[in-house]
Design a protein around this motif. Structure first.
Motif, PDB file in Angstrom:
ATOM      1  N   VAL A 173      -2.914  12.737  -6.345  1.00 57.73           N
ATOM      2  CA  VAL A 173      -2.693  11.694  -5.351  1.00 57.73           C
ATOM      3  C   VAL A 173      -2.777  10.342  -6.046  1.00 57.73           C
ATOM      4  O   VAL A 173      -3.770  10.034  -6.706  1.00 57.73           O
ATOM      5  N   THR A 174      -1.715   9.554  -5.913  1.00 57.58           N
ATOM      6  CA  THR A 174      -1.684   8.212  -6.489  1.00 57.58           C
ATOM      7  C   THR A 174      -1.844   7.199  -5.369  1.00 57.58           C
ATOM      8  O   THR A 174      -1.071   7.173  -4.421  1.00 57.58           O
ATOM      9  N   PHE A 175      -2.895   6.393  -5.481  1.00 60.43           N
ATOM     10  CA  PHE A 175      -3.177   5.327  -4.525  1.00 60.43           C
ATOM     11  C   PHE A 175      -2.713   4.008  -5.131  1.00 60.43           C
ATOM     12  O   PHE A 175      -3.001   3.734  -6.297  1.00 60.43           O
TER      13      PHE A 175
ATOM     14  N   PHE B  34      -2.936  -2.652  -7.820  1.00 64.93           N
ATOM     15  CA  PHE B  34      -3.949  -1.755  -8.374  1.00 64.93           C
ATOM     16  C   PHE B  34      -3.496  -0.330  -8.105  1.00 64.93           C
ATOM     17  O   PHE B  34      -3.037  -0.009  -7.004  1.00 64.93           O
ATOM     18  N   LYS B  35      -3.657   0.544  -9.121  1.00 68.22           N
ATOM     19  CA  LYS B  35      -3.109   1.892  -9.000  1.00 68.22           C
ATOM     20  C   LYS B  35      -4.006   2.892  -9.711  1.00 68.22           C
ATOM     21  O   LYS B  35      -4.585   2.584 -10.753  1.00 68.22           O
ATOM     22  N   GLY B  36      -4.106   4.087  -9.142  1.00 67.99           N
ATOM     23  CA  GLY B  36      -4.870   5.156  -9.778  1.00 67.99           C
ATOM     24  C   GLY B  36      -4.460   6.501  -9.220  1.00 67.99           C
ATOM     25  O   GLY B  36      -4.074   6.615  -8.061  1.00 67.99           O
ATOM     26  N   THR B  37      -4.545   7.537 -10.073  1.00 70.35           N
ATOM     27  CA  THR B  37      -4.190   8.896  -9.677  1.00 70.35           C
ATOM     28  C   THR B  37      -5.406   9.790  -9.827  1.00 70.35           C
ATOM     29  O   THR B  37      -6.109   9.746 -10.841  1.00 70.35           O
TER      30      THR B  37
ATOM     31  N   TYR C   6     -13.633  -3.852   2.673  1.00 73.60           N
ATOM     32  CA  TYR C   6     -13.057  -2.518   2.853  1.00 73.60           C
ATOM     33  C   TYR C   6     -11.730  -2.637   3.592  1.00 73.60           C
ATOM     34  O   TYR C   6     -11.634  -3.343   4.582  1.00 73.60           O
ATOM     35  N   VAL C   7     -10.701  -1.921   3.091  1.00 70.91           N
ATOM     36  CA  VAL C   7      -9.365  -1.995   3.677  1.00 70.91           C
ATOM     37  C   VAL C   7      -8.817  -0.577   3.848  1.00 70.91           C
ATOM     38  O   VAL C   7      -8.957   0.263   2.956  1.00 70.91           O
ATOM     39  N   ASN C   8      -8.170  -0.328   4.994  1.00 73.21           N
ATOM     40  CA  ASN C   8      -7.491   0.937   5.211  1.00 73.21           C
ATOM     41  C   ASN C   8      -6.096   0.884   4.604  1.00 73.21           C
ATOM     42  O   ASN C   8      -5.552  -0.187   4.368  1.00 73.21           O
ATOM     43  N   ASP C   9      -5.518   2.058   4.383  1.00 72.41           N
ATOM     44  CA  ASP C   9      -4.156   2.157   3.865  1.00 72.41           C
ATOM     45  C   ASP C   9      -3.198   2.384   5.021  1.00 72.41           C
ATOM     46  O   ASP C   9      -3.352   3.334   5.783  1.00 72.41           O
ATOM     47  N   GLU C  10      -2.209   1.512   5.158  1.00 70.92           N
ATOM     48  CA  GLU C  10      -1.240   1.646   6.253  1.00 70.92           C
ATOM     49  C   GLU C  10      -0.366   2.885   6.087  1.00 70.92           C
ATOM     50  O   GLU C  10       0.286   3.324   7.022  1.00 70.92           O
ATOM     51  N   ALA C  11      -0.358   3.483   4.894  1.00 71.79           N
ATOM     52  CA  ALA C  11       0.429   4.692   4.642  1.00 71.79           C
ATOM     53  C   ALA C  11      -0.399   5.964   4.835  1.00 71.79           C
ATOM     54  O   ALA C  11       0.053   7.058   4.511  1.00 71.79           O
ATOM     55  N   ALA C  12      -1.609   5.844   5.376  1.00 64.59           N
ATOM     56  CA  ALA C  12      -2.469   7.006   5.583  1.00 64.59           C
ATOM     57  C   ALA C  12      -1.824   7.982   6.559  1.00 64.59           C
ATOM     58  O   ALA C  12      -1.017   7.599   7.408  1.00 64.59           O
ATOM     59  N   ASP C  13      -2.199   9.255   6.448  1.00 63.44           N
ATOM     60  CA  ASP C  13      -1.676  10.280   7.348  1.00 63.44           C
ATOM     61  C   ASP C  13      -2.229  10.110   8.760  1.00 63.44           C
ATOM     62  O   ASP C  13      -1.591  10.491   9.733  1.00 63.44           O
ATOM     63  N   ALA C  14      -3.445   9.559   8.852  1.00 65.04           N
ATOM     64  CA  ALA C  14      -4.095   9.357  10.155  1.00 65.04           C
ATOM     65  C   ALA C  14      -5.277   8.409   9.939  1.00 65.04           C
ATOM     66  O   ALA C  14      -5.521   7.938   8.823  1.00 65.04           O
ATOM     67  N   TYR C  15      -5.989   8.139  11.025  1.00 62.89           N
ATOM     68  CA  TYR C  15      -7.209   7.332  10.958  1.00 62.89           C
ATOM     69  C   TYR C  15      -8.293   8.046  11.748  1.00 62.89           C
ATOM     70  O   TYR C  15      -7.998   8.719  12.743  1.00 62.89           O
ATOM     71  N   ALA C  16      -9.537   7.927  11.300  1.00 58.15           N
ATOM     72  CA  ALA C  16     -10.658   8.584  11.971  1.00 58.15           C
ATOM     73  C   ALA C  16     -11.775   7.575  12.178  1.00 58.15           C
ATOM     74  O   ALA C  16     -12.118   6.819  11.269  1.00 58.15           O
TER      75      ALA C  16
ATOM     76  N   MET D 147       0.835  -1.171   0.000  1.00 57.92           N
ATOM     77  CA  MET D 147       0.000   0.000   0.000  1.00 57.92           C
ATOM     78  C   MET D 147       0.878   1.231   0.000  1.00 57.92           C
ATOM     79  O   MET D 147       1.895   1.268   0.664  1.00 57.92           O
ATOM     80  N   SER D 148       0.442   2.220  -0.733  1.00 58.77           N
ATOM     81  CA  SER D 148       1.177   3.474  -0.695  1.00 58.77           C
ATOM     82  C   SER D 148       0.318   4.609  -1.221  1.00 58.77           C
ATOM     83  O   SER D 148      -0.650   4.391  -1.948  1.00 58.77           O
ATOM     84  N   ILE D 149       0.723   5.793  -0.817  1.00 56.61           N
ATOM     85  CA  ILE D 149       0.079   7.020  -1.273  1.00 56.61           C
ATOM     86  C   ILE D 149       1.195   7.959  -1.702  1.00 56.61           C
ATOM     87  O   ILE D 149       2.138   8.194  -0.956  1.00 56.61           O
ATOM     88  N   LYS D 150       1.081   8.481  -2.912  1.00 55.80           N
ATOM     89  CA  LYS D 150       2.069   9.437  -3.406  1.00 55.80           C
ATOM     90  C   LYS D 150       1.351  10.752  -3.681  1.00 55.80           C
ATOM     91  O   LYS D 150       0.308  10.766  -4.342  1.00 55.80           O
ATOM     92  N   LYS D 151       1.896  11.851  -3.163  1.00 53.01           N
ATOM     93  CA  LYS D 151       1.301  13.164  -3.348  1.00 53.01           C
ATOM     94  C   LYS D 151       2.201  14.017  -4.226  1.00 53.01           C
ATOM     95  O   LYS D 151       3.394  14.096  -3.995  1.00 53.01           O
ATOM     96  N   GLN D 152       1.601  14.638  -5.253  1.00 58.39           N
ATOM     97  CA  GLN D 152       2.343  15.552  -6.111  1.00 58.39           C
ATOM     98  C   GLN D 152       1.547  16.853  -6.197  1.00 58.39           C
ATOM     99  O   GLN D 152       0.511  16.926  -6.855  1.00 58.39           O
ATOM    100  N   TYR D 153       2.048  17.883  -5.501  1.00 59.86           N
ATOM    101  CA  TYR D 153       1.368  19.170  -5.482  1.00 59.86           C
ATOM    102  C   TYR D 153       1.680  19.946  -6.754  1.00 59.86           C
ATOM    103  O   TYR D 153       2.826  19.997  -7.200  1.00 59.86           O
ATOM    104  N   LEU D 154       0.638  20.567  -7.335  1.00 55.97           N
ATOM    105  CA  LEU D 154       0.821  21.373  -8.535  1.00 55.97           C
ATOM    106  C   LEU D 154       1.102  22.815  -8.139  1.00 55.97           C
ATOM    107  O   LEU D 154       0.485  23.330  -7.203  1.00 55.97           O
ATOM    108  N   LYS D 155       2.014  23.460  -8.838  1.00 54.74           N
ATOM    109  CA  LYS D 155       2.361  24.846  -8.527  1.00 54.74           C
ATOM    110  C   LYS D 155       1.351  25.831  -9.090  1.00 54.74           C
ATOM    111  O   LYS D 155       1.195  26.927  -8.580  1.00 54.74           O
ATOM    112  N   THR D 156       0.676  25.443 -10.157  1.00 56.30           N
ATOM    113  CA  THR D 156      -0.208  26.377 -10.859  1.00 56.30           C
ATOM    114  C   THR D 156      -1.668  26.313 -10.402  1.00 56.30           C
ATOM    115  O   THR D 156      -2.437  27.195 -10.742  1.00 56.30           O
ATOM    116  N   LYS D 157      -2.045  25.274  -9.670  1.00 58.56           N
ATOM    117  CA  LYS D 157      -3.437  25.117  -9.225  1.00 58.56           C
ATOM    118  C   LYS D 157      -3.453  24.618  -7.782  1.00 58.56           C
ATOM    119  O   LYS D 157      -2.505  23.966  -7.348  1.00 58.56           O
TER     120      LYS D 157
END
Length: 99
Positions: A16-18, A52-55, A75-85, A1-11
Motif C-alpha cells: 500500500v502506497t500512501f 510525502f510518500k511511503g509504501t 491529524y488528517v484523514n485521506d479523502e481516497a480512503a475506502d471508508a471512515y470510522a 492524497m491518494s492510496i495505491k494498492k498492489q496485491y502480491l500473488k505469492t503472499k
C-alpha cells in the motif's frame, strides 16, 4: 492524497502506497491500527514536489484504520480512503482501508 494498492500473488500481502501533498510540512507519518498508531514506524519520505510518500506491506483480508500525522501535531484523514470510522477515543473519524 491518494492510496495505491498492489496485491502480491505469492503472499497474502498488499503493498500500500500512501501519498499526501504537504509542501510546508517538515515530517509526515501514517499512523494506524497496522502500526499501533506509532508515527516512528511509518514515516513518509518528502519528494521534490512537496508530496510525502511511503509504501508498506499490509496483510490482505484485513481492515485498518489510519490517519496522517503532520509535523507531530495535526491529524488528517485521506479523502481516497475506502471508508471512515468513528473513534470515541479521538472524538473524530479515522480513514479506513480494506484489503
Amino acid at each position: 492524497m491518494s492510496i495505491k494498492k498492489q496485491y502480491l500473488k505469492t503472499k497474502p500481502v498488499c503493498k500500500v502506497t500512501f501519498s499526501l501533498p504537504a509542501e510546508d510540512a517538515k515530517k509526515v507519518s501514517v499512523v494506524g491500527s497496522f502500526n499501533e498508531w506509532n508515527a516512528k514506524k511509518a514515516p513518509l519520505k518528502k519528494l521534490k514536489n512537496g508530496t510525502f510518500k511511503g509504501t508498506f506491506d499490509l496483510e490482505t483480508g484485513s481492515t485498518y484504520e489510519f490517519k496522517y500525522l503532520i509535523d507531530e501535531t495535526v491529524y488528517v484523514n485521506d479523502e481516497a480512503a475506502d471508508a471512515y470510522a468513528w473513534n470515541d477515543f479521538a472524538g473524530a473519524e479515522n480513514s479506513v482501508i480494506n484489503l
